[in-house]
Write an enzyme that holds these catalytic residues in place. Structure first.
Site, short mmCIF file in Angstrom:
data_model
loop_
_atom_site.label_atom_id
_atom_site.label_comp_id
_atom_site.label_asym_id
_atom_site.label_seq_id
_atom_site.Cartn_x
_atom_site.Cartn_y
_atom_site.Cartn_z
N GLU A 1 0.84 -1.21 0.00
CA GLU A 1 0.00 0.00 0.00
C GLU A 1 0.87 1.26 0.00
OE1 GLU A 1 -3.22 -0.21 -0.38
OE2 GLU A 1 -3.63 -2.28 0.20
N GLU B 1 -16.05 8.28 -2.04
CA GLU B 1 -15.57 7.54 -3.20
C GLU B 1 -16.48 7.64 -4.42
OE1 GLU B 1 -13.12 3.81 -2.71
OE2 GLU B 1 -14.73 3.01 -3.94
N LYS C 1 -3.42 10.21 1.87
CA LYS C 1 -4.78 9.67 2.03
C LYS C 1 -5.73 10.77 2.53
CE LYS C 1 -7.70 5.95 3.03
NZ LYS C 1 -7.90 4.57 3.36
N1 GLY Z 1 -8.45 1.60 1.13
C1 GLY Z 1 -9.09 2.40 0.17
C2 GLY Z 1 -9.87 3.52 0.74
O1 GLY Z 1 -9.85 3.75 1.92
O2 GLY Z 1 -10.56 4.19 0.02
#
Ligand code: GLY
Length: 357
Positions: free
Chosen positions: A185, A237, A227
Site C-alpha cells: 500500500e 468515493e 490519504k
Molecule cells: N483503502 C481504500 C480507501 O480507503 O478508500
C-alpha cells in the site's frame, strides 16, 4: 511527534504519529474530552500484546476504560461478531456518552468502526492501528464494514473516527509478512500521487525493511497525508478516492482466486504490475517507468507475477462481480507516470486476458 489533519469540516480529526504513543493515548483523549468511558476493542492476540499498555494509559489519565476481546483473524469480520460485541456493549451499559477504541489491524478497525456507526445509531470511535497496513491505509478515511458470504466488505458504512493514534514502536512486533502487506500500500501511494515519495522509498528501502522507526514514521506520515488529501476531496468515493484502489481491481481477483491464501499485499503488488502492463499496452505509460515500478516492488520482496496455478477464468469472473465494477465492467486505475494515474473502464477484454495470462 508528527501531526496530520483530515480536514472534513465538522468531521475533521487529527492523526498523530510518534514512537511510544500508546502510553500517551489516555492524556490525549482526556484533553479531547470525547467520552465518559472508553471500550477498547481488540482481537485476542493484540489484546495480549498491547491491551494492558493502552488500558494503563487510559486509567493513568483518570479515564474509565474496559477491554472487549474477540477471536483474531479475517473469519471474525462478519455480522455475527458485530452483533456479539453490540450485545456485550449493551450488557456493560455503554451509552451515547461513551466511545470505542479500535486497537489492532484492519479487521479490528473495520469491525469497530462499523459497530460504532450503528450502536445506538452512532457513538464516537478512535483508531489505534497496530499494523503498517492499518496505519497507512485502513485506519484513515472512515471506511468501515464486514464481509458476507457473497463478498468482502459488502456491508458497511462511511464513518469517520474522531482521532487516529499511531505508535511506530508497535511495528517491532509485526511479522515480516504483515510488514510486506503494508508496504504494498505504501508503494501504491507513490505511484498514484507522489513521485518524490516513490524515489524516497527506493532510496530508503534498506532502512524500511530494517524497521528503522524514524524512517517508518516518515513513511506513515507521508502516506497518511496523501490519504487525507484524497479523502478530503472525495470522502464517499464518487470519484478521486477511487485512485486508492490502484492495483486492487486485479489484486482482489487474484486474492479471491487463491481462496485468500495469497496475502493482500502480495495480491496488490501483482495487481499494480498487471495494471501498469495494461497502461503500457494502451500507450499511456512508458515501458521504462513500468520497469521502475516492477523493480521497486520486487526490491521490497513482493511478488510481481500472477502465480501460474491460479485459475484465470475464475479471476475474470471476480473482475466482473467486483463491487466496484459497474454493469459487469471493471474499472482500472492506470498509471500515466510515476505519481499520476487515470481511472477508466475502457480496457478491452482481450488485453485483460493477455495480462492475466
Ligand atoms: N483503502 C481504500 C480507501 O480507503 O478508500
Amino acid at each position: 511527534m508528527r501531526r496530520i489533519l483530515v480536514g472534513l469540516d465538522e468531521r475533521a480529526y487529527p492523526i498523530t504519529v510518534a514512537a511510544g504513543l500508546l502510553a500517551g493515548v489516555g492524556a490525549a483523549l482526556k484533553e479531547q474530552r470525547l467520552a465518559k468511558r472508553y471500550m477498547v476493542v481488540a482481537d485476542d492476540r493484540v489484546a495480549d500484546l498491547f491491551g494492558t499498555a493502552l488500558l494503563d494509559s487510559l486509567h493513568g489519565a483518570g479515564l474509565a476504560a474496559d477491554l472487549l476481546v474477540f477471536p483474531h483473524g479475517e473469519g471474525s469480520k462478519h455480522l455475527a461478531t458485530v452483533g456479539d460485541l453490540a450485545s456485550r456493549l449493551a450488557r456493560a451499559g455503554v451509552d451515547r456518552k461513551d466511545a470505542l477504541i479500535a486497537l489492532g489491524g484492519g479487521v479490528t478497525g473495520d469491525i469497530t468502526g462499523f459497530l460504532a456507526a450503528i450502536y445506538m445509531r452512532g457513538i464516537p470511535f478512535v483508531q489505534v492501528p497496530t499494523t503498517l497496513l492499518a496505519q497507512v491505509d485502513s485506519s484513515v478515511g472512515g471506511k468501515t464494514g464486514v464481509d458476507i458470504p457473497e463478498g468482502k466488505n459488502l456491508v458497511g458504512s462511511f464513518y469517520q473516527p474522531r482521532a487516529v493514534f499511531i505508535d511506530s514502536t508497535v511495528l517491532n512486533e509485526l511479522p515480516d509478512a504483515e510488514l510486506l502487506n503494508g508496504l504494498a500500500e505504501v508503494i501504491k501511494y507513490g505511484v498514484i500521487y507522489d513521485a518524490p515519495f516513490f524515489d524516497f522509498l527506493a532510496a530508503k528501502r534498506a532502512a524500511i525493511l530494517g524497521r528503522d522507526l524514524g524512517v517508518l514514521e516518515e513513511v506513515i506520515e507521508r502516506c497518511c497525508a496523501i490519504k487525507a488529501r484524497v479523502v478530503e476531496a472525495d470522502e464517499r468515493e464518487s470519484d478521486l478516492r477511487r485512485i486508492l484502489n490502484f492495483g486492487h481491481t486485479i489484486g482482489h481477483a487474484i486474492e479471491a482466486a487463491s481462496d485468500f491464501t495469497l496475502a493482500h499485499g502480495a495480491a496488490v503488488a501483482i495487481g499494480m504490475v498487471a495494471v501498469s502492463d495494461i497502461a503500457v499496452a494502451k500507450g499511456l505509460f512508458a515501458a521504462e517507468e513500468a520497469r521502475r515500478l516492477r523493480d521497486l516492488i520486487a526490491a521490497f520482496g513482493l511478488p510481481v507475477t500472477i502465480p501460474a496455478e491460479l485459475d484465470r477464468s475464475r479471476m475474470k469472473g471476480y473482475l466482473k462481480t467486483d463491487k466496484k465494477s459497474v454493469g459487469g465492467r471493471p474499472f482500472f486505475v492506470l498509471p500515466t507516470a510515476i505519481g499520476t494515474v487515470v481511472i477508466t473502464d475502457d480496457v478491452a477484454g482481450d488485453l485483460i486476458d493477455r495480462v492475466l495470462a
